[in-house]
Design an enzyme around this catalytic site. Structure first.
Site, PDB file in Angstrom:
ATOM      1  N   ASP A  70       0.875  -1.156   0.000  1.00  0.00           N
ATOM      2  CA  ASP A  70       0.000   0.000   0.000  1.00  0.00           C
ATOM      3  C   ASP A  70       0.928   1.226   0.000  1.00  0.00           C
ATOM      4  OD1 ASP A  70      -2.245   1.667   0.350  1.00  0.00           O
ATOM      5  OD2 ASP A  70      -2.030   1.568   2.538  1.00  0.00           O
TER       6      ASP A  70
ATOM      7  N   ASP B 154      -0.010   5.058   1.029  1.00  0.00           N
ATOM      8  CA  ASP B 154      -0.201   5.995   2.143  1.00  0.00           C
ATOM      9  C   ASP B 154      -0.258   5.243   3.474  1.00  0.00           C
ATOM     10  OD1 ASP B 154      -0.376   8.055   0.240  1.00  0.00           O
ATOM     11  OD2 ASP B 154      -2.526   7.708  -0.016  1.00  0.00           O
TER      12      ASP B 154
ATOM     13  N   ARG C 234     -12.867  12.617  -5.838  1.00  0.00           N
ATOM     14  CA  ARG C 234     -13.341  13.749  -5.038  1.00  0.00           C
ATOM     15  C   ARG C 234     -12.928  15.092  -5.636  1.00  0.00           C
ATOM     16  NH1 ARG C 234     -14.351  10.902   0.206  1.00  0.00           N
ATOM     17  NH2 ARG C 234     -13.187   8.966   0.038  1.00  0.00           N
TER      18      ARG C 234
ATOM     19  N   CYS D  87      -6.733   2.894  -7.481  1.00  0.00           N
ATOM     20  CA  CYS D  87      -8.162   3.065  -7.742  1.00  0.00           C
ATOM     21  C   CYS D  87      -8.468   4.546  -7.648  1.00  0.00           C
ATOM     22  CB  CYS D  87      -8.980   2.284  -6.718  1.00  0.00           C
ATOM     23  SG  CYS D  87     -10.719   2.798  -6.744  1.00  0.00           S
TER      24      CYS D  87
ATOM     25  N   CYS E 103     -17.005   0.437  -7.950  1.00  0.00           N
ATOM     26  CA  CYS E 103     -15.988  -0.162  -8.823  1.00  0.00           C
ATOM     27  C   CYS E 103     -15.494  -1.485  -8.228  1.00  0.00           C
ATOM     28  CB  CYS E 103     -14.815   0.794  -9.002  1.00  0.00           C
ATOM     29  SG  CYS E 103     -13.828   0.976  -7.502  1.00  0.00           S
TER      30      CYS E 103
END
Ligand SMILES: [Mg+2]
Ligand SMILES: [Zn+2]
Length: 184
Positions: free
Chosen positions: A8, A10, A58, A90, A98
């Protein structure tokens, strides 16, 4: 035989932010993370990154800004001798339905297809429950680090489905352990 790792981003490589990482200026590395990537690269691991980047849905950043962030991370990682072979993300929001937003496993399947990476048993290292869940669904080994949201994820208790996850203080201590056990 190649060895594989999926990370991952973050909360694992760079510090997470409640207001999202929207530009290169907001990147703050987690201490030891890029050196850990360099050590794993040197040991022969092929390393990939899979992350949710709903800041795009966003409207907080666009794919160009995200590419610049990944370019900057690549530069810092390559400076110390590490290499990330592929970045997948994503760009969707929670309500988009999704298949790639974690805890869905779509990003991991994408890595598997695009880069011919076997998923079964390949560690996926994240700081959130949804990372562990995506790993589990894809057949990867879920690994939790206590950086980013990791301490809270751990304190909340891991559900039985991912209860066997290895847990490490940070990516550096994961790398230490992996380099010992994965040396065979
Ligand atoms: Mg994370
Ligand atoms: Zn998605």
């Amino acid at each position: 035989m190649s060895k594989f790792l999926i990370l991952d981003r973050d909360g694992v490589i760079n510090e997470d932010s409640h207001s999202f990482i929207k530009s290169v200026d907001e990147l703050q590395l987690i201490p030891g993370s890029i050196n850990a990537i360099a050590r794993l690269t040197a040991a022969g691991y092929r390393i990939f990154v899979a992350s949710n980047q709903s800041g795009i849905a966003r409207g907080l950043l666009d794919e160009y800004a995200l590419a610049k962030i990944h370019q900057r991370l690549n530069a810092m990682i390559e400076d110390v001798g590490g290499f990330i072979e592929g970045w997948v993300y994503c760009p969707h929001g929670p309500l988009d339905g999704c298949d790639c937003r974690k805890p869905k496993p779509g990003l991991l399947f994408k890595i598997s297809l695009e880069f011919d990476v076997p998923l079964i048993g390949t560690p996926y290292i994240g700081d959130s429950l949804r990372d562990l869940q995506a790993a589990k669904t894809a057949g990867c080994e879920p690994v939790l680090v206590l950086t980013g949201k990791g301490k809270r994820t751990f304190a909340d208790g891991l559900p039985a489905e991912v209860g066997e996850a290895r847990v490490y203080e940070n990516l550096a201590t994961f790398a230490d352990a992996q380099l010992l056990t994965g040396a065979v």
